[in-house]
Every structure is written in structure tokens, then in C-alpha cells.
Design a protein around this motif. Structure first.
Motif, mmCIF file in Angstrom:
data_model
loop_
_atom_site.group_PDB
_atom_site.id
_atom_site.type_symbol
_atom_site.label_atom_id
_atom_site.label_comp_id
_atom_site.label_asym_id
_atom_site.label_seq_id
_atom_site.Cartn_x
_atom_site.Cartn_y
_atom_site.Cartn_z
ATOM 1 N N PRO A 240 0.808 -1.227 0.000
ATOM 2 C CA PRO A 240 0.000 0.000 0.000
ATOM 3 C C PRO A 240 0.839 1.274 0.000
ATOM 4 N N CYS A 241 0.390 2.237 -0.794
ATOM 5 C CA CYS A 241 1.001 3.569 -0.790
ATOM 6 C C CYS A 241 0.885 4.142 0.619
ATOM 7 N N PRO A 242 1.974 4.659 1.165
ATOM 8 C CA PRO A 242 1.895 5.196 2.528
ATOM 9 C C PRO A 242 0.989 6.419 2.644
ATOM 10 N N ARG A 243 0.613 6.982 1.500
ATOM 11 C CA ARG A 243 -0.211 8.190 1.551
ATOM 12 C C ARG A 243 -1.687 7.865 1.314
ATOM 13 N N CYS A 244 -1.982 7.031 0.273
ATOM 14 C CA CYS A 244 -3.395 6.816 -0.093
ATOM 15 C C CYS A 244 -3.812 5.351 -0.008
ATOM 16 N N ARG A 245 -2.892 4.463 0.290
ATOM 17 C CA ARG A 245 -3.149 3.010 0.450
ATOM 18 C C ARG A 245 -3.373 2.271 -0.869
ATOM 19 N N LEU A 260 6.002 3.583 -8.337
ATOM 20 C CA LEU A 260 5.249 4.813 -8.103
ATOM 21 C C LEU A 260 3.841 4.497 -7.634
ATOM 22 N N CYS A 261 3.161 5.497 -7.120
ATOM 23 C CA CYS A 261 1.739 5.399 -6.817
ATOM 24 C C CYS A 261 1.006 6.099 -7.945
ATOM 25 N N LEU A 262 0.232 5.324 -8.701
ATOM 26 C CA LEU A 262 -0.431 5.900 -9.873
ATOM 27 C C LEU A 262 -1.494 6.915 -9.463
ATOM 28 N N ARG A 263 -1.931 6.861 -8.227
ATOM 29 C CA ARG A 263 -2.922 7.827 -7.776
ATOM 30 C C ARG A 263 -2.245 9.119 -7.285
ATOM 31 N N CYS A 264 -1.264 8.974 -6.418
ATOM 32 C CA CYS A 264 -0.619 10.172 -5.855
ATOM 33 C C CYS A 264 0.292 10.872 -6.858
ATOM 34 N N GLN A 265 0.770 10.144 -7.859
ATOM 35 C CA GLN A 265 1.703 10.749 -8.810
ATOM 36 C C GLN A 265 1.082 10.902 -10.189
HETATM 37 ZN ZN ZN Z 1 -0.790 6.977 -3.215
#
Ligand code: ZN
Length: 288
Positions: A240-245, A260-265
Motif C-alpha cells: 500500500p502507498c503510505p499516503r493513499c493506500r 510509483l503510486c499511480l494515484r498520488c503521482q
Molecule cells: Zn498513493
């Protein structure tokens, strides 16, 4: 591959036991290690005393200048280089060795033999094609903005380019881009001043953190770091992304595996998740 924090850690580890010692022997078995040749490197450095040892980019630099005769030796660890003191005979994959007037021999161990040892009488010229040091005081956000001005390159490959900026490799680029919330695939022409400010802070923060934890241990080649416990995306595919999971993705950008996190980035112009928080770093650290 050792990046800035790993090379800095090595420089700090060996510096106290190298500086002030006179080189009495140099041997290199790896045919390509010593440039132009082991004999020429040996002839240049044997008898010289190490005046200083420091890191520039991903290079270890030994200053060997003597009254009126400037000389530097540079060591590039490349893919699989390690620097080890001799403890119990020749270490595994030890191909290049320095012996000093006192203390143990120093070995350049390098299973893939891509490393390089070379000498120069003009360090400035040797370093001329290298970009600025990201942790130097004069590497400001304004300078990064000026460096990016007029460029139209894919972001991640540009940050890996040592002639643009030194020290970053695959691990710390992915980490810096995550912390800055930027898509590694985006074109640098689309970066806003805000993006550049965040990128500048993220690069410096991730490198400083890397140094604080003695670099990242990725395998037996570099066993001395603890930064791997603090990585947020690199090597974390599916976790899980540490920011948005959302699960961390692994894609290929410029032929390099990229985490990468495709949502946060996601820097698609219509769905830019520009975080308003001034300190996303701290926020995500708290969530870990
Ligand atoms: Zn994220």
C-alpha cells in the motif's frame, strides 16, 4: 548500484583510515578497472600520500597532490562495487587493491567488474561534465528552475542524467518523485514552479535521509545501510502507498524499472492531485 548516499557513507567510513597514509602498492587484476592501465595508475599513485578523500557525485575522490604536483584518483563503483578493508586475506570479488604504509590493505570488490579507477591532474576538467551537487548550498530551487528552463525531457531519465544533476540513481529518483507527487513519465516542460519547488525539497530530503541511514541495503553488494526500512515506493510493488493506500505499481520508464503510486503521482492535467499540504513528507512518514 550505489548512489549518492551509499558513496557518501563509504567515503565517511574509510576517510579516517585513509587520509595521511602513503600508498606503497596498487594492484588491479580486473582488466578494465584501472584506466588507462594498472601499470599507469600504479606509476602515478605509488609513493603519494592521501591528502583528502571525498565524494563527488557517485565518485570517490582521493586527493594525492604533492608540492606543485596536483593529482587525484577517482573510483567509480558502478553496478556492483564495494570498498572493503582486508580482514582475513583477499575478500570475495576483490580485484583491485591499495596497500598503505600502515594499516590493512583496501580492496575494491566488484563482481561485475564495471567499476573504474583512474587518475587525473586536472580534477576540474574531469568533473566538468558533471551536473551540480544536489546537497550543495548553491543548489537552490531557483537554480533547479533555471536548469529545467527550456528543457523538454521525460522527468525521470533527466534526473538520472549525471550531467544534469549528480548522485541520483533509480532508488532515490523514485523516492524523490513520490515525495514530490510527480509522475516520472511527465515532460519537464509541464512542470510548474510549485512542482519544481516540491521536487527540489524532495530530492534533498530523500538524499539527506539516505545519508542519515547509511544508504540503502539492496543486496550483499551494499550491506551497510538501513534506508530500505524508510523507502516509500522503491521495491514495494503491490504494497500500500503510505499516503493513499493504493497498491504501489512498477512500470518501465526510460528502460528503468520504476516504482510509483499511480494515484498520488498522477500528473494528468485534468486530475492533478496537487497536495495543498506544505509538508507531505512528514504526513506520509506519520502514516507509516
Ligand atoms: Zn498513493
Amino acid at each position: 548500484m550505489p548512489e549518492l548516499p551509499e558513496v557518501e557513507t563509504i567515503a565517511r567510513r574509510i576517510e579516517p583510515d585513509v587520509v595521511g597514509r602513503r600508498i606503497i602498492a596498487f594492484e588491479s587484476e580486473a582488466c578494465r578497472h584501472a584506466v588507462p592501465s594498472a601499470a599507469e595508475v600504479r606509476a602515478a599513485i605509488v609513493g603519494r600520500t592521501v591528502r583528502a578523500l571525498f565524494r563527488r557525485g557517485k565518485l570517490l575522490v582521493f586527493e594525492l597532490s604533492e608540492a606543485g604536483r596536483p593529482l587525484w584518483q577517482t573510483v567509480h563503483l558502478r553496478m556492483s562495487g564495494r570498498i572493503e578493508w582486508e580482514v582475513d586475506g583477499r575478500p570475495r570479488h576483490g580485484y583491485t587493491m591499495w596497500r598503505f604504509d600502515q594499516g590493512p590493505a583496501l580492496w575494491f570488490c566488484d563482481s561485475r567488474k564495471f567499476g573504474r579507477v583512474t587518475v587525473t591532474t586536472d580534477l576540474e576538467k574531469t568533473m566538468a561534465r558533471l551536473g551540480p551537487e544536489p546537497l550543495a548550498p548553491d543548489f537552490t530551487a531557483a537554480r533547479l528552475r533555471a536548469m529545467l528552463s527550456g528543457r523538454k525531457r521525460v522527468l525521470k531519465p533527466l534526473l538520472l542524467d549525471q550531467s544534469f544533476l549528480v548522485g541520483l540513481g533509480n532508488i532515490y529518483v523514485d523516492e524523490a518523485l513520490f515525495r514530490a507527487g510527480l509522475d516520472p513519465r511527465m515532460n519537464t516542460a509541464a512542470l510548474t514552479d510549485q512542482d519544481i519547488g516540491r521536487l527540489h525539497r524532495a530530492i534533498r530530503a530523500v538524499l539527506r535521509e539516505g545519508i542519515r541511514y547509511n544508504g540503502t541495503t539492496f543486496d550483499w553488494i551494499y550491506p551497510e545501510g538501513n534506508m530500505q526500512a524508510y523507502l516509500r515506493v522503491y521495491g514495494r510493488k503491490g504494497r500500500p502507498c503510505p499516503r493513499c493506500r493504493a497498491p504501489i505499481a512498477r512500470i518501465v520508464v526510460g528502460q528503468r524499472g520504476t516504482h510509483l503510486c499511480l494515484r498520488c503521482q498522477d500528473t494528468d492535467a485534468d486530475s492533478v492531485p496537487r497536495r495543498s499540504s506544505p509538508s507531505p513528507d512528514r504526513q506520509s512518514r506519520d502514516q507509516q
